[in-house]
Design a protein around this motif. Structure first.
Motif, mmCIF file in Angstrom:
data_model
loop_
_atom_site.group_PDB
_atom_site.id
_atom_site.type_symbol
_atom_site.label_atom_id
_atom_site.label_comp_id
_atom_site.label_asym_id
_atom_site.label_seq_id
_atom_site.Cartn_x
_atom_site.Cartn_y
_atom_site.Cartn_z
ATOM 1 N N SER A 14 -10.162 6.851 2.272
ATOM 2 C CA SER A 14 -8.477 6.596 2.580
ATOM 3 C C SER A 14 -8.339 6.950 3.983
ATOM 4 O O SER A 14 -9.086 7.703 4.518
ATOM 5 C CB SER A 14 -7.896 7.747 1.567
ATOM 6 N N VAL A 15 -7.138 7.000 4.207
ATOM 7 C CA VAL A 15 -6.529 7.526 5.351
ATOM 8 C C VAL A 15 -5.373 8.152 5.173
ATOM 9 O O VAL A 15 -4.483 7.554 4.379
ATOM 10 C CB VAL A 15 -6.318 6.230 6.627
ATOM 11 N N CYS A 16 -4.821 9.206 5.843
ATOM 12 C CA CYS A 16 -3.502 10.001 5.867
ATOM 13 C C CYS A 16 -3.305 10.224 4.398
ATOM 14 O O CYS A 16 -4.463 10.878 3.595
ATOM 15 C CB CYS A 16 -2.644 9.092 6.168
ATOM 16 N N THR A 17 -2.301 10.156 3.633
ATOM 17 C CA THR A 17 -1.986 10.620 2.392
ATOM 18 C C THR A 17 -2.779 9.616 1.394
ATOM 19 O O THR A 17 -2.640 10.014 -0.043
ATOM 20 C CB THR A 17 -0.513 10.895 2.173
ATOM 21 N N GLY A 18 -3.498 8.633 1.568
ATOM 22 C CA GLY A 18 -4.137 7.779 0.610
ATOM 23 C C GLY A 18 -5.177 8.606 -0.058
ATOM 24 O O GLY A 18 -5.309 8.258 -1.162
ATOM 25 N N SER A 19 -5.578 9.783 0.481
ATOM 26 C CA SER A 19 -6.319 10.643 -0.365
ATOM 27 C C SER A 19 -5.844 11.390 -1.523
ATOM 28 O O SER A 19 -6.217 11.801 -2.488
ATOM 29 C CB SER A 19 -6.950 11.686 0.603
ATOM 30 N N THR A 30 3.572 7.273 -1.070
ATOM 31 C CA THR A 30 2.464 7.743 -1.582
ATOM 32 C C THR A 30 2.716 8.464 -3.141
ATOM 33 O O THR A 30 2.021 8.369 -4.202
ATOM 34 C CB THR A 30 1.648 8.898 -0.717
ATOM 35 N N PRO A 31 4.000 9.311 -3.108
ATOM 36 C CA PRO A 31 4.302 9.913 -4.486
ATOM 37 C C PRO A 31 4.336 9.114 -5.536
ATOM 38 O O PRO A 31 3.943 9.223 -6.623
ATOM 39 C CB PRO A 31 5.574 10.746 -4.029
ATOM 40 N N ALA A 32 4.972 7.875 -5.226
ATOM 41 C CA ALA A 32 5.240 6.810 -6.474
ATOM 42 C C ALA A 32 4.017 6.190 -6.799
ATOM 43 O O ALA A 32 3.483 5.974 -8.015
ATOM 44 C CB ALA A 32 6.178 5.725 -5.745
ATOM 45 N N GLN A 33 2.927 6.072 -5.848
ATOM 46 C CA GLN A 33 1.612 5.702 -6.328
ATOM 47 C C GLN A 33 0.932 6.532 -7.223
ATOM 48 O O GLN A 33 -0.067 6.227 -7.833
ATOM 49 C CB GLN A 33 0.889 5.228 -4.923
ATOM 50 N N MET A 34 1.192 7.964 -6.774
ATOM 51 C CA MET A 34 0.241 9.101 -7.488
ATOM 52 C C MET A 34 0.781 8.872 -9.034
ATOM 53 O O MET A 34 0.093 9.604 -9.720
ATOM 54 C CB MET A 34 0.700 10.337 -7.052
ATOM 55 N N ARG A 35 1.983 8.503 -9.255
ATOM 56 C CA ARG A 35 2.258 8.485 -10.722
ATOM 57 C C ARG A 35 2.114 7.171 -11.211
ATOM 58 O O ARG A 35 2.676 6.912 -12.299
ATOM 59 C CB ARG A 35 4.133 8.874 -10.436
ATOM 60 N N ASP A 36 1.746 6.095 -10.582
ATOM 61 C CA ASP A 36 1.660 4.674 -11.086
ATOM 62 C C ASP A 36 0.376 4.399 -11.881
ATOM 63 O O ASP A 36 -0.750 4.353 -11.343
ATOM 64 C CB ASP A 36 1.803 3.587 -9.837
ATOM 65 N N ALA A 37 0.499 4.166 -13.219
ATOM 66 C CA ALA A 37 -0.370 4.096 -14.145
ATOM 67 C C ALA A 37 -1.344 2.972 -13.636
ATOM 68 O O ALA A 37 -2.535 3.000 -13.857
ATOM 69 C CB ALA A 37 -0.001 4.203 -15.644
ATOM 70 N N ASP A 38 -0.779 1.907 -13.542
ATOM 71 C CA ASP A 38 -1.342 0.717 -12.924
ATOM 72 C C ASP A 38 -2.420 0.776 -11.771
ATOM 73 O O ASP A 38 -3.541 0.511 -11.798
ATOM 74 C CB ASP A 38 -0.537 -0.560 -13.131
ATOM 75 N N THR A 39 -1.805 1.348 -10.847
ATOM 76 C CA THR A 39 -2.567 1.663 -9.650
ATOM 77 C C THR A 39 -3.624 2.642 -9.662
ATOM 78 O O THR A 39 -5.020 2.255 -9.345
ATOM 79 C CB THR A 39 -1.517 2.090 -8.350
ATOM 80 N N LEU A 40 -3.504 3.580 -10.658
ATOM 81 C CA LEU A 40 -4.428 4.663 -10.725
ATOM 82 C C LEU A 40 -5.679 3.767 -11.579
ATOM 83 O O LEU A 40 -6.905 4.044 -11.328
ATOM 84 C CB LEU A 40 -3.786 5.879 -11.568
ATOM 85 N N ALA A 86 7.533 16.916 -0.421
ATOM 86 C CA ALA A 86 8.112 17.284 -1.814
ATOM 87 C C ALA A 86 7.706 16.290 -2.622
ATOM 88 O O ALA A 86 7.239 16.712 -3.860
ATOM 89 C CB ALA A 86 9.640 17.352 -1.740
ATOM 90 N N GLY A 87 7.782 15.041 -2.496
ATOM 91 C CA GLY A 87 7.310 14.200 -3.433
ATOM 92 C C GLY A 87 5.801 14.122 -4.005
ATOM 93 O O GLY A 87 5.674 14.145 -5.052
ATOM 94 N N SER A 88 5.073 14.537 -2.876
ATOM 95 C CA SER A 88 3.650 14.527 -3.188
ATOM 96 C C SER A 88 3.314 15.892 -4.135
ATOM 97 O O SER A 88 2.373 15.942 -4.997
ATOM 98 C CB SER A 88 2.648 14.641 -2.091
ATOM 99 N N GLU A 89 4.000 16.942 -3.584
ATOM 100 C CA GLU A 89 3.891 18.265 -4.399
ATOM 101 C C GLU A 89 4.248 17.941 -5.692
ATOM 102 O O GLU A 89 3.601 18.442 -6.810
ATOM 103 C CB GLU A 89 4.496 19.474 -3.802
ATOM 104 N N ALA A 90 5.314 17.241 -6.033
ATOM 105 C CA ALA A 90 6.026 17.238 -7.503
ATOM 106 C C ALA A 90 4.882 16.365 -8.175
ATOM 107 O O ALA A 90 4.662 16.508 -9.604
ATOM 108 C CB ALA A 90 7.449 16.498 -7.211
ATOM 109 N N ALA A 91 4.536 15.321 -7.568
ATOM 110 C CA ALA A 91 3.509 14.224 -8.423
ATOM 111 C C ALA A 91 2.422 14.948 -8.819
ATOM 112 O O ALA A 91 1.946 14.998 -9.740
ATOM 113 C CB ALA A 91 3.405 13.258 -7.327
#
Length: 221
Positions: free
Chosen positions: A94-99, A69-79, A208-213
């Protein structure tokens, strides 16, 4: 249904098993590029479509959660993909951290939403969402579900909206979905402080990764 490296397979496989029954062959597994995508436990799923070949107009846009999830939160193409398809989708889900990924794409701003308990109250607000402690949350055309196992609840609830209650009831019976867990430890309140602390330690990198993203997004001009 979005696939990405490090997703939780059960977030997707449970809903896919239910929704495939009403999709009439129109269910698409999509990733940045078509092909094999490894989940966060190493189990691989196969994307039939890429961002480029995915249909532009979707009845349902779905995002699973997972350690990736954290990597996808930062991924410009995915977003960018989610913003584009989300602009026309009938349901954004979404399910889980997909939100959190939906939130990073700006698709939950001002919407009530849920996520995995470990990030729901801390991260969703940073993405403009209003956190709700519930298994499945509907707010207009947004549908979000809590962690992993809530994917079946989500899929059945959405099936009822898409195809009627009888179709959802039939899917539940076909799946023999009659939960009777051997333990009552599925929430922090039920599990107690010691078990919750152990679970938080396992989930620490994801938290930690989600909070940082989310913090990085908030810091952007």
């Amino acid at each position: 249904m979005l696939l990405y490296p490090g997703m939780t397979a059960l977030d997707l496989v449970g809903p896919q098993a239910v929704l495939a029954g009403i999709a009439g062959g129109g269910l698409h597994l999509v990733a940045r590029t078509a092909g094999r995508v490894a989940s966060d436990t190493g189990l691989a799923l196969v994307a039939e479509e890429s961002f480029e070949t995915c249909p532009r107009d979707l009845d349902v846009l779905f995002v699973p959660g997972g350690d990736g999830t954290p990597a996808q939160m930062r991924d410009a193409d995915t977003l960018a993909f989610l913003r584009d398809r989300g602009a026309r989708a009938g349901w954004i889900t979404s399910v889980c951290t997909g939100s959190l990924i939906l939130g990073a794409a700006g698709l939950l701003r001002g919407y009530r939403a849920t996520s995995h308990w470990c990030v729901r109250d801390q991260v969703l607000p940073r993405l403009g969402a209003i956190p709700v402690e519930a298994r499945v949350v509907f707010d207009r055309n947004r549908v979000t579900a809590a962690g992993i196992s809530a994917g079946l609840d989500f899929a059945l609830a959405l099936s009822a909206r898409l195809a009627g209650a009888d179709a959802a009831h039939t899917s539940q019976l076909v799946a023999e979905y009659a939960p009777a867990p051997p333990f009552d430890a599925g929430t922090p309140a039920a599990a107690g402080p010691a078990i919750t602390a152990r679970a938080r330690a396992i989930l620490g990198p994801l938290i930690a990764g989600s909070e940082a993203a989310a913090a990085a997004m908030a810091a952007r001009p």
